[in-house]
Design an enzyme around this catalytic site. Structure first.
Site, PDB file in Angstrom:
ATOM      1  N   TRP A 104     -10.823  41.736  18.304  1.00  0.00           N
ATOM      2  CA  TRP A 104     -10.368  40.298  18.490  1.00  0.00           C
ATOM      3  C   TRP A 104      -8.894  39.881  18.628  1.00  0.00           C
ATOM      4  O   TRP A 104      -8.461  38.929  18.971  1.00  0.00           O
ATOM      5  CB  TRP A 104     -10.851  39.410  17.537  1.00  0.00           C
ATOM      6  CG  TRP A 104     -10.653  39.902  16.102  1.00  0.00           C
ATOM      7  CD1 TRP A 104     -11.444  40.816  15.316  1.00  0.00           C
ATOM      8  CD2 TRP A 104      -9.601  39.816  15.194  1.00  0.00           C
ATOM      9  NE1 TRP A 104     -10.739  41.041  14.072  1.00  0.00           N
ATOM     10  CE2 TRP A 104      -9.609  40.709  14.112  1.00  0.00           C
ATOM     11  CE3 TRP A 104      -8.174  39.278  15.593  1.00  0.00           C
ATOM     12  CZ2 TRP A 104      -8.606  40.433  13.087  1.00  0.00           C
ATOM     13  CZ3 TRP A 104      -7.254  39.185  14.515  1.00  0.00           C
ATOM     14  CH2 TRP A 104      -7.405  40.047  13.399  1.00  0.00           C
ATOM     15  N   GLU A 146      -9.167  54.057  18.726  1.00  0.00           N
ATOM     16  CA  GLU A 146      -7.925  53.485  18.446  1.00  0.00           C
ATOM     17  C   GLU A 146      -7.934  52.757  17.251  1.00  0.00           C
ATOM     18  O   GLU A 146      -8.696  51.509  17.393  1.00  0.00           O
ATOM     19  CB  GLU A 146      -7.521  52.850  20.025  1.00  0.00           C
ATOM     20  CG  GLU A 146      -5.680  52.642  19.701  1.00  0.00           C
ATOM     21  CD  GLU A 146      -5.387  51.445  19.114  1.00  0.00           C
ATOM     22  OE1 GLU A 146      -4.949  51.497  17.753  1.00  0.00           O
ATOM     23  OE2 GLU A 146      -5.456  50.433  19.650  1.00  0.00           O
ATOM     24  N   LEU A 147      -7.551  53.101  16.061  1.00  0.00           N
ATOM     25  CA  LEU A 147      -7.878  52.599  14.930  1.00  0.00           C
ATOM     26  C   LEU A 147      -6.795  51.810  14.205  1.00  0.00           C
ATOM     27  O   LEU A 147      -5.604  51.550  14.871  1.00  0.00           O
ATOM     28  CB  LEU A 147      -8.767  53.604  14.049  1.00  0.00           C
ATOM     29  CG  LEU A 147      -9.602  54.274  14.749  1.00  0.00           C
ATOM     30  CD1 LEU A 147     -10.338  55.592  13.967  1.00  0.00           C
ATOM     31  CD2 LEU A 147     -10.951  53.507  15.185  1.00  0.00           C
ATOM     32  N   LYS A 163     -18.787  45.534  25.016  1.00  0.00           N
ATOM     33  CA  LYS A 163     -18.906  44.534  23.805  1.00  0.00           C
ATOM     34  C   LYS A 163     -17.823  43.989  23.175  1.00  0.00           C
ATOM     35  O   LYS A 163     -17.004  44.627  22.567  1.00  0.00           O
ATOM     36  CB  LYS A 163     -19.893  45.000  22.953  1.00  0.00           C
ATOM     37  CG  LYS A 163     -20.448  44.021  21.918  1.00  0.00           C
ATOM     38  CD  LYS A 163     -20.609  44.636  20.308  1.00  0.00           C
ATOM     39  CE  LYS A 163     -19.498  44.637  19.543  1.00  0.00           C
ATOM     40  NZ  LYS A 163     -18.472  43.567  19.605  1.00  0.00           N
ATOM     41  N   ALA A 207     -15.312  41.669  20.904  1.00  0.00           N
ATOM     42  CA  ALA A 207     -15.386  41.205  19.406  1.00  0.00           C
ATOM     43  C   ALA A 207     -16.083  39.843  19.209  1.00  0.00           C
ATOM     44  O   ALA A 207     -16.038  39.044  20.132  1.00  0.00           O
ATOM     45  CB  ALA A 207     -14.140  41.089  18.651  1.00  0.00           C
ATOM     46  N   CYS A 248      -2.311  46.683  15.035  1.00  0.00           N
ATOM     47  CA  CYS A 248      -2.343  47.770  14.522  1.00  0.00           C
ATOM     48  C   CYS A 248      -1.058  48.555  14.398  1.00  0.00           C
ATOM     49  O   CYS A 248      -0.853  49.617  13.728  1.00  0.00           O
ATOM     50  CB  CYS A 248      -3.457  48.842  15.052  1.00  0.00           C
ATOM     51  SG  CYS A 248      -3.314  48.733  16.843  1.00  0.00           S
ATOM     52  N   GLU A 284      -4.038  49.026   4.992  1.00  0.00           N
ATOM     53  CA  GLU A 284      -3.399  48.037   6.299  1.00  0.00           C
ATOM     54  C   GLU A 284      -3.604  46.613   5.712  1.00  0.00           C
ATOM     55  O   GLU A 284      -4.433  46.285   5.170  1.00  0.00           O
ATOM     56  CB  GLU A 284      -4.269  48.311   7.354  1.00  0.00           C
ATOM     57  CG  GLU A 284      -3.810  47.891   8.648  1.00  0.00           C
ATOM     58  CD  GLU A 284      -4.702  48.237   9.999  1.00  0.00           C
ATOM     59  OE1 GLU A 284      -5.962  48.481   9.649  1.00  0.00           O
ATOM     60  OE2 GLU A 284      -4.007  48.218  10.979  1.00  0.00           O
TER      61      GLU A 284
HETATM   62  P1  ADP Z   1     -11.515  44.368  12.480  1.00  0.00           P
HETATM   63  O1  ADP Z   1     -11.560  44.729  10.888  1.00  0.00           O
HETATM   64  O2  ADP Z   1     -10.366  44.358  13.103  1.00  0.00           O
HETATM   65  O3  ADP Z   1     -12.681  43.277  12.800  1.00  0.00           O
HETATM   66  P2  ADP Z   1     -13.895  46.046  13.208  1.00  0.00           P
HETATM   67  O4  ADP Z   1     -13.895  47.373  13.497  1.00  0.00           O
HETATM   68  O5  ADP Z   1     -14.857  45.163  12.379  1.00  0.00           O
HETATM   69  O6  ADP Z   1     -12.532  45.730  13.223  1.00  0.00           O
HETATM   70  O7  ADP Z   1     -14.091  45.216  14.493  1.00  0.00           O
HETATM   71  C1  ADP Z   1     -13.767  45.702  15.936  1.00  0.00           C
HETATM   72  C2  ADP Z   1     -14.757  45.897  16.939  1.00  0.00           C
HETATM   73  O8  ADP Z   1     -15.883  46.579  16.504  1.00  0.00           O
HETATM   74  C3  ADP Z   1     -15.382  44.420  17.090  1.00  0.00           C
HETATM   75  O9  ADP Z   1     -15.840  44.414  18.576  1.00  0.00           O
HETATM   76  C4  ADP Z   1     -16.670  44.556  16.299  1.00  0.00           C
HETATM   77  O10 ADP Z   1     -17.689  43.658  16.536  1.00  0.00           O
HETATM   78  C5  ADP Z   1     -16.887  45.889  16.288  1.00  0.00           C
HETATM   79  N1  ADP Z   1     -17.756  46.628  15.320  1.00  0.00           N
HETATM   80  C6  ADP Z   1     -18.055  46.281  14.063  1.00  0.00           C
HETATM   81  N2  ADP Z   1     -18.946  47.041  13.515  1.00  0.00           N
HETATM   82  C7  ADP Z   1     -19.491  47.881  14.597  1.00  0.00           C
HETATM   83  C8  ADP Z   1     -20.606  48.817  14.600  1.00  0.00           C
HETATM   84  N3  ADP Z   1     -21.258  49.139  13.749  1.00  0.00           N
HETATM   85  N4  ADP Z   1     -20.775  49.364  16.096  1.00  0.00           N
HETATM   86  C9  ADP Z   1     -20.209  48.956  17.063  1.00  0.00           C
HETATM   87  N5  ADP Z   1     -19.023  48.003  17.077  1.00  0.00           N
HETATM   88  C10 ADP Z   1     -18.658  47.531  15.831  1.00  0.00           C
END
Ligand code: ADP
Length: 475
Positions: free
Chosen positions: A144, A244-245, A168, A170, A278, A379
């Site tokens: 997002w 990309e984390l 998909k 956020a 990030c 973070e």
């Molecule tokens: P943030 O902490 O930045 O919200 P997330 O990793 O939770 O990071 O979210 C980043 C993206 O990953 C969003 O599109 C979220 O919907 C998606 N996401 C979170 N959990 C899962 C999952 N188990 N499988 C696929 N997508 C996921």
């Protein structure tokens, strides 16, 4: 949702709400995809793959050029939707749309440069030839915080390479994705080549992407925790992945740097997107003798920053994305103060002028940050600048490398040899040397260690969507 070239409601007409993080108001509702929708979207991408991958690179390039042109025409609309849905100031939203459009243009060009090679053989009767071919259907998951540019950074190279995709976005920012898909539709990209699934609970989509045999590659931007989980699941099916984390960027001043100049840069990059990036600096290392000069300038600039609704003129600090993000920032600041850090600015949620309706936290400066504090390791993803003083006896590059993350790092020095040495020794994928914006569609973006794998943008960006095939010819 956009599946097989058509705008659709979810099965059973399920929907979820999208909120403005600056006001807490609901903006609208969007489709909440069900299991059949997920499967249909993957099916559409799978069906579209043979024809799309059979087009010439020149033909695919034309679609991307057109999408780029349309995106530039719609820049203002996209930026306004982004500010409403995600909260960043309108000017920053415009910059992001431009950055996002850059990927369409770059990969429209790069599509035509997917070169193979011929390799000399030791045998006189043999020839080697290497072909690059598209991987197949790509499952893309975007975050997002950069809700437009993360889409093009993945889909532009995927489409250029000849892959088809299901995206998909956020759950907090589906509207930017919907606008981007209107552009793809208007650009005439054939049905099924790009598909959009909006969904409140991401897990079933993630599960489908990593386990459905029709999906050949997962590209994900988000938290390290979710990235590791998806990586483990994907390994069970030997899927290709790009991740990309998270990050925990060091920002290093050497003692020959100009503290005022460095403070200006540090403020700009630290508070970009309210710290929700990030590549946001999470540890600012300052020589003990320069802490006073640096923080004086830094704090003065921080205090001048106005927080508020990103639609209002002069606002520099938008809201955080939600309650959890706010709680995390509050907890890290409390923990640091309990363990002896000093607060030089901010340090509280903002509630004046109706800001309590949204998720605002004051831009905050902490000094005296030490390794035992949560903020030194975790973070933050919020507007908190932790300053760490270091002494001449300490190896600051080693201190900077002491993190599980390895995405971005920043260095300020006037010495070419220090700059070069730090550039070579830092274990991070992106290093800004006297430069707070080392990113571009033409430059490889990505991390080492737990910040992920793979690169986006640049020549490397398209490689992530290609397989290498060797032909050995006996003649
Ligand atoms: P943030 O902490 O930045 O919200 P997330 O990793 O939770 O990071 O979210 C980043 C993206 O990953 C969003 O599109 C979220 O919907 C998606 N996401 C979170 N959990 C899962 C999952 N188990 N499988 C696929 N997508 C996921």
């Amino acid at each position: 949702m956009f599946i097989n070239g058509k705008w659709e409601k979810a099965e059973d007409n399920a929907q979820f709400e999208v909120f403005n993080p600056a006001t807490g108001e609901m903006i609208t509702r969007v489709a909440d995809a069900g299991p059949r929708d997920i499967s249909r979207a993957i099916d559409a991408a799978d069906q579209a793959f043979p024809a799309w991958s059979a087009l010439t690179a020149f033909q695919r390039s034309q679609y991307l050029y057109l999408a780029w042109q349309l995106m530039m025409e719609k820049k203002e609309d996209l930026a306004r939707i982004m500010t409403m849905e995600q909260g960043k100031p309108l000017k920053a939203a415009r910059n992001e749309v431009q950055y996002g459009a850059d990927f369409l243009l770059w990969f429209a060009e790069e599509a035509k440069r997917v070169y193979g090679q011929t390799i000399p053989s030791a045998r006189p009767d043999q020839r080697f030839m290497v072909l690059k071919q598209p991987i197949g259907v790509v499952g893309a998951v975007t975050p997002w915080n950069y809700p437009v540019s993360m889409i093009t950074r993945k889909l532009a190279p995927a489409l250029a390479a000849g892959c088809t995709a299901v995206l998909k976005p956020a759950e907090a920012t589906p509207l930017c994705a919907v606008e981007m898909f209107k552009i793809f539709e208007q650009a005439g990209i054939p049905a099924g080549v790009v598909n959009l699934l909006t969904k409140l609970d991401p897990k079933p989509v993630g599960q489908a992407f990593v386990s459905d045999p029709r999906v050949k590659k997962l590209t994900f931007t988000g938290s390290t925790q979710v990235g590791k989980f998806l990586g483990r699941e994907a390994a069970g099916h030997m899927k290709r992945i790009s991740l990309e984390l998270g990050g925990h960027a060091p920002f290093i001043l050497f003692d020959d740097a100009d503290p005022v100049h460095a403070a200006k840069g540090a403020v700009l990059v630290k508070f970009l997107n309210t710290g929700q990036a990030c590549i946001s600096p999470n540890r600012i290392f300052v020589p003990r003798s320069m802490v006073e000069d640096f923080t004086r300038e830094f704090v003065q600039r921080v205090k001048a920053m106005k927080a508020g609704n990103g639609m209002d003129d002069g606002v520099r600090i938008g809201p955080l994305v939600g309650a959890d993000a706010l709680a995390k920032v509050e907890n890290q600041v409390k923990d640091a103060l309990d363990k002896g850090a000093r607060l030089l600015a901010g340090g509280e949620r903002l509630t004046q002028d109706r800001l309590e309706r949204g998720w605002f936290y004051a831009p905050t400066v902490l000094t005296g940050v030490t390794p035992d504090m949560l903020i030194y390791r975790e973070e933050t993803f919020g507007p908190v600048a932790p300053v760490i003083a270091y002494g001449p006896e300490e190896d600051v590059v080693e201190m900077a490398n002491d993190t599980v993350y390895g995405l971005a790092a920043y260095v300020y020095t006037k010495s070419i040899s220090r700059a070069m040495s730090a550039f070579e020794r830092l274990h991070f994928g992106i290093i800004g040397i006297n430069d707070i914006n080392p990113t571009s569609a033409s430059a490889p973006f990505g991390g080492m260690k737990e910040s992920g794998m793979g690169r986006e943008g640049a020549r490397e960006g398209i490689e992530e969507y290609l397989e290498t095939k060797l032909g050995g010819f006996s003649i």
